[in-house]
Design a protein around this motif. Structure first.
Motif, PDB file in Angstrom:
ATOM      1  N   LYS A   1       0.850  -1.172   0.000  1.00 33.00           N
ATOM      2  CA  LYS A   1       0.000   0.000   0.000  1.00 33.00           C
ATOM      3  C   LYS A   1       0.895   1.233   0.000  1.00 33.00           C
ATOM      4  O   LYS A   1       1.765   1.372   0.842  1.00 33.00           O
ATOM      5  N   GLY A   2       0.689   2.127  -0.900  1.00 31.52           N
ATOM      6  CA  GLY A   2       1.483   3.351  -0.960  1.00 31.52           C
ATOM      7  C   GLY A   2       0.948   4.392   0.003  1.00 31.52           C
ATOM      8  O   GLY A   2      -0.216   4.746  -0.044  1.00 31.52           O
ATOM      9  N   VAL A   3       1.812   4.849   0.870  1.00 28.30           N
ATOM     10  CA  VAL A   3       1.405   5.833   1.875  1.00 28.30           C
ATOM     11  C   VAL A   3       2.444   6.948   1.878  1.00 28.30           C
ATOM     12  O   VAL A   3       3.634   6.710   1.894  1.00 28.30           O
ATOM     13  N   ASN A   4       1.957   8.162   1.847  1.00 25.87           N
ATOM     14  CA  ASN A   4       2.844   9.316   1.899  1.00 25.87           C
ATOM     15  C   ASN A   4       2.672   9.954   3.277  1.00 25.87           C
ATOM     16  O   ASN A   4       1.692  10.617   3.548  1.00 25.87           O
ATOM     17  N   LYS A   5       3.633   9.748   4.149  1.00 25.66           N
ATOM     18  CA  LYS A   5       3.571  10.266   5.513  1.00 25.66           C
ATOM     19  C   LYS A   5       4.801  11.108   5.797  1.00 25.66           C
ATOM     20  O   LYS A   5       5.886  10.824   5.315  1.00 25.66           O
ATOM     21  N   ARG A   6       4.600  12.155   6.599  1.00 26.84           N
ATOM     22  CA  ARG A   6       5.737  12.919   7.104  1.00 26.84           C
ATOM     23  C   ARG A   6       6.155  12.298   8.425  1.00 26.84           C
ATOM     24  O   ARG A   6       5.327  11.958   9.256  1.00 26.84           O
ATOM     25  N   VAL A   7       7.458  12.181   8.613  1.00 25.79           N
ATOM     26  CA  VAL A   7       7.997  11.506   9.785  1.00 25.79           C
ATOM     27  C   VAL A   7       8.979  12.426  10.478  1.00 25.79           C
ATOM     28  O   VAL A   7       9.770  13.109   9.824  1.00 25.79           O
ATOM     29  N   VAL A   8       8.940  12.442  11.801  1.00 24.81           N
ATOM     30  CA  VAL A   8       9.939  13.135  12.601  1.00 24.81           C
ATOM     31  C   VAL A   8      10.677  12.067  13.381  1.00 24.81           C
ATOM     32  O   VAL A   8      10.063  11.266  14.093  1.00 24.81           O
ATOM     33  N   GLU A   9      11.998  12.045  13.238  1.00 29.20           N
ATOM     34  CA  GLU A   9      12.817  11.059  13.931  1.00 29.20           C
ATOM     35  C   GLU A   9      13.680  11.776  14.963  1.00 29.20           C
ATOM     36  O   GLU A   9      14.433  12.680  14.630  1.00 29.20           O
TER      37      GLU A   9
ATOM     38  N   THR B   1      10.269  20.933  17.418  1.00 31.84           N
ATOM     39  CA  THR B   1      10.012  21.449  18.761  1.00 31.84           C
ATOM     40  C   THR B   1       8.887  20.673  19.440  1.00 31.84           C
ATOM     41  O   THR B   1       9.005  20.267  20.602  1.00 31.84           O
ATOM     42  N   GLU B   2       7.811  20.452  18.728  1.00 26.32           N
ATOM     43  CA  GLU B   2       6.674  19.717  19.281  1.00 26.32           C
ATOM     44  C   GLU B   2       7.057  18.271  19.607  1.00 26.32           C
ATOM     45  O   GLU B   2       6.642  17.719  20.628  1.00 26.32           O
ATOM     46  N   ALA B   3       7.865  17.671  18.727  1.00 25.81           N
ATOM     47  CA  ALA B   3       8.288  16.288  18.943  1.00 25.81           C
ATOM     48  C   ALA B   3       9.142  16.181  20.200  1.00 25.81           C
ATOM     49  O   ALA B   3       8.964  15.269  21.013  1.00 25.81           O
ATOM     50  N   ARG B   4      10.052  17.115  20.399  1.00 27.17           N
ATOM     51  CA  ARG B   4      10.906  17.090  21.605  1.00 27.17           C
ATOM     52  C   ARG B   4      10.078  17.307  22.862  1.00 27.17           C
ATOM     53  O   ARG B   4      10.301  16.648  23.880  1.00 27.17           O
ATOM     54  N   MET B   5       9.119  18.218  22.805  1.00 26.25           N
ATOM     55  CA  MET B   5       8.261  18.444  23.965  1.00 26.25           C
ATOM     56  C   MET B   5       7.439  17.194  24.276  1.00 26.25           C
ATOM     57  O   MET B   5       7.258  16.830  25.441  1.00 26.25           O
TER      58      MET B   5
ATOM     59  N   ALA C   1      10.739  23.079  11.682  1.00 30.36           N
ATOM     60  CA  ALA C   1      11.231  23.539  12.982  1.00 30.36           C
ATOM     61  C   ALA C   1      10.154  23.384  14.050  1.00 30.36           C
ATOM     62  O   ALA C   1      10.440  22.970  15.183  1.00 30.36           O
ATOM     63  N   ARG C   2       8.933  23.704  13.705  1.00 29.03           N
ATOM     64  CA  ARG C   2       7.815  23.562  14.663  1.00 29.03           C
ATOM     65  C   ARG C   2       7.577  22.096  14.995  1.00 29.03           C
ATOM     66  O   ARG C   2       7.332  21.738  16.150  1.00 29.03           O
ATOM     67  N   LEU C   3       7.650  21.227  13.979  1.00 27.30           N
ATOM     68  CA  LEU C   3       7.472  19.794  14.216  1.00 27.30           C
ATOM     69  C   LEU C   3       8.554  19.254  15.147  1.00 27.30           C
ATOM     70  O   LEU C   3       8.269  18.453  16.049  1.00 27.30           O
TER      71      LEU C   3
END
Length: 85
Positions: free
Chosen positions: A3-11, A41-45, A37-39
């Motif tokens: 299944k083809g899925v286009n997702k944004r990922v934060v690692e 920051t949110e991921a670290r929080m 940059a916002r992603l």
């Protein structure tokens, strides 16, 4: 089935945790144009919120053991005085 899925990922890498080395977070599909940059920051929080904080003990172990030994000696002394006086 593929299944083809286009997702944004934060690692998140190099977390200060003795058990985990990285975390992968998937960005919700209804937030496609949030800046990186916002992603980050949110991921670290978010990760700080679920990571347990190590707290140092308020009273060191050696002090606890010393107090326990002193109370034991005191109890033995009181029992001795009650029995033999």
């Amino acid at each position: 089935m593929i299944k083809g899925v286009n997702k944004r990922v934060v690692e998140i890498i190099c977390m200060d945790n003795e058990y985990f080395e990285k975390a992968v977070l998937y960005v919700k599909s209804d937030k496609p144009d949030v800046p990186s940059a916002r992603l980050e920051t949110e991921a670290r929080m978010f990760m700080e919120g679920i990571t347990p904080v190590r707290r140092q003990e308020a009273i060191p172990l050696w002090l606890k053991l010393s107090v326990a030994a002193a109370l034991t000696v005191l109890l033995i002394l009181v029992v001795y005085l009650i029995i033999f006086m």
